[in-house]
Scaffold this motif. Structure first.
Motif, PDB file in Angstrom:
ATOM      1  N   ALA A 159     -15.063 -21.743 -14.627  1.00  0.00           N
ATOM      2  CA  ALA A 159     -16.248 -21.368 -15.409  1.00  0.00           C
ATOM      3  C   ALA A 159     -16.800 -20.022 -14.940  1.00  0.00           C
ATOM      4  N   TYR A 160     -16.825 -19.813 -13.646  1.00  0.00           N
ATOM      5  CA  TYR A 160     -17.301 -18.542 -13.096  1.00  0.00           C
ATOM      6  C   TYR A 160     -16.488 -17.380 -13.658  1.00  0.00           C
ATOM      7  N   ASN A 161     -15.182 -17.523 -13.650  1.00  0.00           N
ATOM      8  CA  ASN A 161     -14.309 -16.458 -14.143  1.00  0.00           C
ATOM      9  C   ASN A 161     -14.497 -16.210 -15.634  1.00  0.00           C
ATOM     10  N   ILE A 162     -14.650 -17.262 -16.396  1.00  0.00           N
ATOM     11  CA  ILE A 162     -14.867 -17.087 -17.837  1.00  0.00           C
ATOM     12  C   ILE A 162     -16.217 -16.424 -18.089  1.00  0.00           C
ATOM     13  N   GLN A 163     -17.225 -16.801 -17.303  1.00  0.00           N
ATOM     14  CA  GLN A 163     -18.540 -16.181 -17.467  1.00  0.00           C
ATOM     15  C   GLN A 163     -18.499 -14.683 -17.181  1.00  0.00           C
ATOM     16  N   GLN A 164     -17.575 -14.257 -16.364  1.00  0.00           N
ATOM     17  CA  GLN A 164     -17.426 -12.824 -16.073  1.00  0.00           C
ATOM     18  C   GLN A 164     -16.698 -12.098 -17.203  1.00  0.00           C
ATOM     19  N   LYS A 165     -16.145 -12.867 -18.168  1.00  0.00           N
ATOM     20  CA  LYS A 165     -15.337 -12.268 -19.238  1.00  0.00           C
ATOM     21  C   LYS A 165     -15.839 -12.686 -20.619  1.00  0.00           C
ATOM     22  N   LEU A 166     -17.134 -12.809 -20.767  1.00  0.00           N
ATOM     23  CA  LEU A 166     -17.679 -13.297 -22.038  1.00  0.00           C
ATOM     24  C   LEU A 166     -17.383 -12.370 -23.215  1.00  0.00           C
ATOM     25  N   ASN A 167     -17.120 -11.120 -22.950  1.00  0.00           N
ATOM     26  CA  ASN A 167     -16.802 -10.178 -24.027  1.00  0.00           C
ATOM     27  C   ASN A 167     -15.299 -10.046 -24.270  1.00  0.00           C
ATOM     28  N   ASP A 168     -14.502 -10.813 -23.549  1.00  0.00           N
ATOM     29  CA  ASP A 168     -13.049 -10.755 -23.665  1.00  0.00           C
ATOM     30  C   ASP A 168     -12.598 -11.649 -24.817  1.00  0.00           C
ATOM     31  N   GLY A 169     -12.016 -11.049 -25.837  1.00  0.00           N
ATOM     32  CA  GLY A 169     -11.575 -11.793 -27.017  1.00  0.00           C
ATOM     33  C   GLY A 169     -10.395 -12.718 -26.769  1.00  0.00           C
ATOM     34  N   ARG A 170      -9.778 -12.630 -25.607  1.00  0.00           N
ATOM     35  CA  ARG A 170      -8.645 -13.505 -25.301  1.00  0.00           C
ATOM     36  C   ARG A 170      -9.090 -14.864 -24.778  1.00  0.00           C
ATOM     37  N   ILE A 171     -10.389 -14.997 -24.526  1.00  0.00           N
ATOM     38  CA  ILE A 171     -10.966 -16.283 -24.108  1.00  0.00           C
ATOM     39  C   ILE A 171     -11.583 -16.922 -25.344  1.00  0.00           C
ATOM     40  N   SER A 172     -11.235 -18.178 -25.613  1.00  0.00           N
ATOM     41  CA  SER A 172     -11.725 -18.853 -26.813  1.00  0.00           C
ATOM     42  C   SER A 172     -13.234 -19.091 -26.748  1.00  0.00           C
ATOM     43  N   LYS A 173     -13.831 -19.192 -27.927  1.00  0.00           N
ATOM     44  CA  LYS A 173     -15.271 -19.481 -28.011  1.00  0.00           C
ATOM     45  C   LYS A 173     -15.581 -20.828 -27.366  1.00  0.00           C
ATOM     46  N   GLU A 174     -14.676 -21.791 -27.535  1.00  0.00           N
ATOM     47  CA  GLU A 174     -14.895 -23.120 -26.949  1.00  0.00           C
ATOM     48  C   GLU A 174     -14.955 -23.043 -25.427  1.00  0.00           C
ATOM     49  N   ASN A 175     -14.060 -22.269 -24.846  1.00  0.00           N
ATOM     50  CA  ASN A 175     -14.056 -22.147 -23.386  1.00  0.00           C
ATOM     51  C   ASN A 175     -15.252 -21.342 -22.889  1.00  0.00           C
ATOM     52  N   LYS A 176     -15.685 -20.360 -23.652  1.00  0.00           N
ATOM     53  CA  LYS A 176     -16.886 -19.609 -23.275  1.00  0.00           C
ATOM     54  C   LYS A 176     -18.107 -20.517 -23.319  1.00  0.00           C
ATOM     55  N   THR A 177     -18.203 -21.328 -24.365  1.00  0.00           N
ATOM     56  CA  THR A 177     -19.320 -22.264 -24.482  1.00  0.00           C
ATOM     57  C   THR A 177     -19.296 -23.260 -23.334  1.00  0.00           C
ATOM     58  N   TRP A 178     -18.122 -23.804 -23.036  1.00  0.00           N
ATOM     59  CA  TRP A 178     -17.978 -24.746 -21.923  1.00  0.00           C
ATOM     60  C   TRP A 178     -18.407 -24.096 -20.620  1.00  0.00           C
ATOM     61  N   ALA A 179     -17.973 -22.879 -20.380  1.00  0.00           N
ATOM     62  CA  ALA A 179     -18.306 -22.186 -19.131  1.00  0.00           C
ATOM     63  C   ALA A 179     -19.807 -21.952 -19.027  1.00  0.00           C
ATOM     64  N   PRO A 237     -16.222 -10.868  -5.926  1.00  0.00           N
ATOM     65  CA  PRO A 237     -14.816 -10.513  -6.180  1.00  0.00           C
ATOM     66  C   PRO A 237     -13.838 -11.520  -5.595  1.00  0.00           C
ATOM     67  N   GLU A 238     -14.222 -12.198  -4.521  1.00  0.00           N
ATOM     68  CA  GLU A 238     -13.332 -13.188  -3.915  1.00  0.00           C
ATOM     69  C   GLU A 238     -13.196 -14.435  -4.790  1.00  0.00           C
ATOM     70  N   TYR A 239     -14.012 -14.542  -5.844  1.00  0.00           N
ATOM     71  CA  TYR A 239     -13.926 -15.663  -6.773  1.00  0.00           C
ATOM     72  C   TYR A 239     -13.159 -15.276  -8.045  1.00  0.00           C
ATOM     73  N   THR A 240     -12.582 -14.096  -8.078  1.00  0.00           N
ATOM     74  CA  THR A 240     -11.858 -13.631  -9.259  1.00  0.00           C
ATOM     75  C   THR A 240     -10.426 -14.156  -9.242  1.00  0.00           C
ATOM     76  N   ILE A 241     -10.086 -14.890 -10.294  1.00  0.00           N
ATOM     77  CA  ILE A 241      -8.720 -15.376 -10.466  1.00  0.00           C
ATOM     78  C   ILE A 241      -7.908 -14.215 -11.038  1.00  0.00           C
ATOM     79  N   HIS A 242      -6.901 -13.793 -10.313  1.00  0.00           N
ATOM     80  CA  HIS A 242      -6.098 -12.647 -10.726  1.00  0.00           C
ATOM     81  C   HIS A 242      -4.948 -13.101 -11.625  1.00  0.00           C
ATOM     82  N   THR A 243      -5.263 -13.156 -12.908  1.00  0.00           N
ATOM     83  CA  THR A 243      -4.281 -13.518 -13.915  1.00  0.00           C
ATOM     84  C   THR A 243      -4.730 -12.940 -15.246  1.00  0.00           C
ATOM     85  N   HIS A 244      -3.868 -12.978 -16.220  1.00  0.00           N
ATOM     86  CA  HIS A 244      -4.174 -12.503 -17.571  1.00  0.00           C
ATOM     87  C   HIS A 244      -5.245 -13.406 -18.191  1.00  0.00           C
TER      88      HIS A 244
END
Length: 133
Positions: A51-71, A85-92
């Motif tokens: 959830a933390y990682n998704i919250q950092q990417k709320l403007n990223d169109g590759r994350i679904s609206k459902e997952n943004k809402t969940w986060a 930064p130590e909580y950043t998952i390094h993946t696409h």
């Protein structure tokens, strides 16, 4: 205690990133590995870092609206002022989205199992009461 929790979160993040990247062969994302991460770190911690990682990417169109809402609905404090930064998952981002789908699915399964266990316990209690009367 907080330092140990922070360290466990950082290790969870690292292991999630490695697992996601190891289960994507360039064309296919293979699921099923999430359960091991949940067993190792617990559902709550895995949800927190995802959830933390998704919250950092709320403007990223590759994350679904459902997952943004969940986060955003997670119990995590979204108002944390300083990104960690130590909580950043390094993946696409697309792979993070697929991982979040799997975690949400696991969460629903876990909640359903807990509900069934509680229902079974209530039935046993009611049966015991009937016998005792």
């Amino acid at each position: 205690m907080e330092k140990a929790s922070h360290k466990a979160n950082a290790q969870c993040v690292e292991d999630i990133g490695k697992a996601i990247n190891n289960h994507f062969d360039g064309f296919h994302y293979h699921t099923g590995f999430e359960e091991e991460l949940i067993e190792t770190y617990g559902m709550e911690r895995v949800q927190y870092v995802v959830a933390y990682n998704i919250q950092q990417k709320l403007n990223d169109g590759r994350i679904s609206k459902e997952n943004k809402t969940w986060a955003l609905q997670s119990q995590m404090n979204q108002g944390e002022g300083n990104p960690k930064p130590e909580y950043t998952i390094h993946t696409h981002s697309g792979l993070l989205d697929l991982f979040a789908n799997s975690i949400r699915e696991q969460q629903l399964t876990h909640e359903a199992e807990e509900s069934m266990k509680e229902g079974d316990a209530n039935e046993i209690e009611e049966t015991d009461m009937d016998i005792q009367l």
